[in-house]
Design a protein around this motif. Structure first.
Motif, mmCIF file in Angstrom:
data_model
loop_
_atom_site.group_PDB
_atom_site.id
_atom_site.type_symbol
_atom_site.label_atom_id
_atom_site.label_comp_id
_atom_site.label_asym_id
_atom_site.label_seq_id
_atom_site.Cartn_x
_atom_site.Cartn_y
_atom_site.Cartn_z
ATOM 1 N N ILE A 127 0.836 -1.202 0.000
ATOM 2 C CA ILE A 127 0.000 0.000 0.000
ATOM 3 C C ILE A 127 0.873 1.254 0.000
ATOM 4 O O ILE A 127 0.622 2.206 -0.753
ATOM 5 N N ALA A 128 1.907 1.253 0.824
ATOM 6 C CA ALA A 128 2.773 2.430 0.911
ATOM 7 C C ALA A 128 3.513 2.690 -0.392
ATOM 8 O O ALA A 128 3.857 3.835 -0.703
ATOM 9 N N HIS A 129 3.747 1.642 -1.162
ATOM 10 C CA HIS A 129 4.498 1.781 -2.415
ATOM 11 C C HIS A 129 3.622 2.158 -3.595
ATOM 12 O O HIS A 129 4.135 2.340 -4.708
ATOM 13 N N ARG A 130 2.323 2.286 -3.379
ATOM 14 C CA ARG A 130 1.430 2.588 -4.504
ATOM 15 C C ARG A 130 1.759 3.931 -5.142
ATOM 16 O O ARG A 130 1.616 4.108 -6.338
ATOM 17 N N HIS A 131 2.155 4.877 -4.329
ATOM 18 C CA HIS A 131 2.532 6.193 -4.834
ATOM 19 C C HIS A 131 3.981 6.468 -4.426
ATOM 20 O O HIS A 131 4.234 7.117 -3.412
ATOM 21 N N PRO A 132 4.936 6.000 -5.204
ATOM 22 C CA PRO A 132 6.345 6.161 -4.814
ATOM 23 C C PRO A 132 6.774 7.614 -4.707
ATOM 24 O O PRO A 132 7.758 7.917 -4.034
ATOM 25 N N GLU A 133 6.021 8.527 -5.331
ATOM 26 C CA GLU A 133 6.413 9.932 -5.243
ATOM 27 C C GLU A 133 6.339 10.458 -3.815
ATOM 28 O O GLU A 133 7.071 11.391 -3.447
ATOM 29 N N THR A 134 5.471 9.854 -2.987
ATOM 30 C CA THR A 134 5.387 10.298 -1.594
ATOM 31 C C THR A 134 6.660 9.945 -0.848
ATOM 32 O O THR A 134 7.253 10.790 -0.161
ATOM 33 N N ILE A 135 7.120 8.703 -0.968
ATOM 34 C CA ILE A 135 8.357 8.289 -0.311
ATOM 35 C C ILE A 135 9.536 9.063 -0.885
ATOM 36 O O ILE A 135 10.455 9.472 -0.154
ATOM 37 N N LYS A 136 9.526 9.290 -2.188
ATOM 38 C CA LYS A 136 10.620 10.055 -2.806
ATOM 39 C C LYS A 136 10.662 11.484 -2.277
ATOM 40 O O LYS A 136 11.738 12.062 -2.089
ATOM 41 N N SER A 137 9.498 12.074 -2.035
ATOM 42 C CA SER A 137 9.455 13.427 -1.494
ATOM 43 C C SER A 137 10.017 13.469 -0.074
ATOM 44 O O SER A 137 10.738 14.404 0.302
ATOM 45 N N ILE A 138 9.680 12.429 0.708
ATOM 46 C CA ILE A 138 10.234 12.326 2.061
ATOM 47 C C ILE A 138 11.754 12.209 1.999
ATOM 48 O O ILE A 138 12.492 12.903 2.707
ATOM 49 N N ALA A 139 12.236 11.326 1.114
ATOM 50 C CA ALA A 139 13.676 11.109 0.976
ATOM 51 C C ALA A 139 14.385 12.375 0.504
ATOM 52 O O ALA A 139 15.511 12.664 0.937
ATOM 53 N N ALA A 140 13.730 13.140 -0.379
ATOM 54 C CA ALA A 140 14.347 14.371 -0.886
ATOM 55 C C ALA A 140 14.571 15.374 0.232
ATOM 56 O O ALA A 140 15.613 16.059 0.290
ATOM 57 N N ARG A 141 13.622 15.492 1.146
ATOM 58 C CA ARG A 141 13.783 16.409 2.279
ATOM 59 C C ARG A 141 14.917 15.948 3.188
ATOM 60 O O ARG A 141 15.696 16.754 3.700
ATOM 61 N N ASP A 317 -2.086 13.540 -0.183
ATOM 62 C CA ASP A 317 -3.352 12.826 -0.033
ATOM 63 C C ASP A 317 -3.819 12.203 -1.340
ATOM 64 O O ASP A 317 -4.998 11.917 -1.511
ATOM 65 N N ALA A 318 -2.890 11.963 -2.266
ATOM 66 C CA ALA A 318 -3.264 11.374 -3.551
ATOM 67 C C ALA A 318 -3.403 9.862 -3.483
ATOM 68 O O ALA A 318 -3.940 9.234 -4.392
ATOM 69 N N ASP A 319 -2.929 9.260 -2.400
ATOM 70 C CA ASP A 319 -2.852 7.806 -2.337
ATOM 71 C C ASP A 319 -4.222 7.148 -2.254
ATOM 72 O O ASP A 319 -4.463 6.116 -2.847
ATOM 73 N N HIS A 320 -5.129 7.746 -1.516
ATOM 74 C CA HIS A 320 -6.460 7.175 -1.301
ATOM 75 C C HIS A 320 -7.292 8.265 -0.640
ATOM 76 O O HIS A 320 -6.750 9.129 0.050
ATOM 77 N N GLU A 321 -8.592 8.203 -0.808
ATOM 78 C CA GLU A 321 -9.448 9.259 -0.266
ATOM 79 C C GLU A 321 -9.376 9.387 1.251
ATOM 80 O O GLU A 321 -9.659 10.452 1.798
ATOM 81 N N PHE A 323 -6.529 8.209 3.032
ATOM 82 C CA PHE A 323 -5.135 8.106 3.444
ATOM 83 C C PHE A 323 -4.488 9.481 3.394
ATOM 84 O O PHE A 323 -4.596 10.188 2.391
ATOM 85 N N GLU A 324 -3.795 9.842 4.454
ATOM 86 C CA GLU A 324 -3.117 11.125 4.515
ATOM 87 C C GLU A 324 -1.673 10.891 4.948
ATOM 88 O O GLU A 324 -1.392 10.041 5.799
ATOM 89 N N THR A 325 -0.744 11.661 4.381
ATOM 90 C CA THR A 325 0.647 11.640 4.818
ATOM 91 C C THR A 325 1.085 13.072 5.053
ATOM 92 O O THR A 325 0.946 13.925 4.174
ATOM 93 N N TRP A 326 1.594 13.319 6.248
ATOM 94 C CA TRP A 326 2.080 14.640 6.607
ATOM 95 C C TRP A 326 3.583 14.574 6.876
ATOM 96 O O TRP A 326 4.066 13.677 7.577
ATOM 97 N N ILE A 327 4.327 15.533 6.341
ATOM 98 C CA ILE A 327 5.731 15.724 6.707
ATOM 99 C C ILE A 327 5.770 16.940 7.615
ATOM 100 O O ILE A 327 5.323 18.025 7.252
ATOM 101 N N LEU A 328 6.282 16.734 8.827
ATOM 102 C CA LEU A 328 6.275 17.763 9.869
ATOM 103 C C LEU A 328 7.719 18.119 10.239
ATOM 104 O O LEU A 328 8.582 17.244 10.291
ATOM 105 N N GLU A 329 7.932 19.394 10.487
ATOM 106 C CA GLU A 329 9.247 19.838 10.933
ATOM 107 C C GLU A 329 9.066 20.859 12.054
ATOM 108 O O GLU A 329 8.011 21.419 12.248
ATOM 109 N N ARG A 330 10.161 21.091 12.774
ATOM 110 C CA ARG A 330 10.160 22.114 13.836
ATOM 111 C C ARG A 330 11.530 22.743 13.936
ATOM 112 O O ARG A 330 12.504 22.204 13.415
#
Length: 330
Positions: A127-141, A317-321, A323-330
């Motif tokens: 499921i997590a690999h369905r949209h690899p762009e999300t993981i790639k965005s995390i890795a890019a940061r 939030d493109a993965d599923h209606e 499913f949400e993924t947030w990248i948080l920083e402080r």
């Protein structure tokens, strides 16, 4: 948010043939067909009688179409291949819990979750690999961080997410923790065959806050971790800990140098009846209702982030209606 409502409810034939279809999907997955056909392979060529029967069944369902030498995906088949992780979780991973409904419902208000951990881990990774762009965005940061650090995956399953991050952020060290020792051993064996093996630390244990710090959280890991991520787990931990903010605060205590959090989870759907909700949401919510685990609304997540001092720098939030993924920083 609104969802289309089918004109008719589920029919008996949907249930009977759907169960067979689920097992056919999983059989093809074990053979690697879906992964091949979503990748570079243009077709699969069955080599045994059983494989030919399976391929013919997939053709009769409408998910395969024949070529001169084998079979390729139809567009509906591509959707099945893309979403096969959900089928593995519900058909195999959660099956022991659903089976217990018949034996425990006469005497109990709720039942403890009974799962096949390896199947849940495998399904969640798919499921997590369905949209690899999300993981790639995390890795890019992570890769762009001027001070390389250590990323920990809390509930790492087979380590697949960490592997992608490690490949795209070559200076990052990696830690994976999962409550199931067997899942960790399988991940260790798989990752040992990769070039990333020396950058990985894999630990078996709980990531549930409360009480003493877990044994896997030694001084070295505690000091090293700068990014923590978790997928499909926070809702359960928050139920047991009394709130999302309670879990986040505990992790901030565990990792004093934490500067980035990645939270991927399922949010509570709108709609009273099943047909008023997006697919998988009714199954997810019913499973958690009978096991006593709360599902949380999107605003409850964002309020907890703000309360604990985190700002949302990316939202996927493109993965599923639901499913949400947030990248948080402080």
């Amino acid at each position: 948010m609104s969802y289309a409502t089918p004109s008719t409810p589920l029919r008996l034939s949907d249930l009977l043939e759907g169960q067979t279809a689920n097992h056919i999907i999983l059989a093809a997955d074990e053979l690697g067909w879906w992964k091949q056909l979503l990748g570079d392979a243009r077709e699969i060529v069955p080599t045994t009688g059983l494989q030919r029967s399976l391929a013919v069944a997939l053709h009769r369902i409408g998910w395969f179409e024949p070529t001169e030498t084998g079979y390729r995906l139809t567009e509906p088949g591509r959707e099945i291949a893309f979403n096969r992780g959900f089928i593995r979780v519900t058909t195999l991973g959660w099956e022991p819990t659903f089976r217990a409904l018949a034996t425990d419902s006469a005497t109990a208000d709720m039942i403890p979750a009974k799962t096949r951990p390896a199947e849940v881990a495998c399904g969640c990774t798919d499921i997590a690999h369905r949209h690899p762009e999300t993981i790639k965005s995390i890795a890019a940061r992570i890769a762009a961080d001027p001070a390389p650090g250590t990323t920990i995956d809390l509930g790492c399953a087979d380590g697949g997410r960490m592997q992608v991050i490690g490949e795209l952020a070559p200076s990052e060290q990696l830690v994976g923790v999962d409550i199931e020792a067997g899942v960790i051993e399988a991940a260790r064996a798989r990752l040992a065959q990769t070039e990333l093996a020396e950058r990985f630390r894999l630990r078996a244990g709980s990531v549930q806050p409360g009480g003493a710090r877990p044994e896997w959280l030694d001084a070295e890991v505690r000091a090293d971790v700068t990014t923590a991520l978790t997928f499909f787990l926070l809702h359960q931990l928050a139920t047991e800990s009394g709130g999302i903010d309670k879990v986040l605060a505990s992790w901030m205590d565990w990792f004093p140098n934490l500067r980035r959090l990645v939270i991927g989870d399922v949010v509570r759907a709108e709609g009273e009846r099943w047909h008023e909700q997006p697919w998988f949401a009714p199954t997810f919510e019913f499973y958690h209702e009978v096991t006593g685990v709360k599902t949380w609304a999107e605003e409850e997540y964002t309020e907890a982030f703000a309360k604990t001092g985190w700002r949302v720098v990316e939202h996927h939030d493109a993965d599923h209606e639901v499913f949400e993924t947030w990248i948080l920083e402080r």
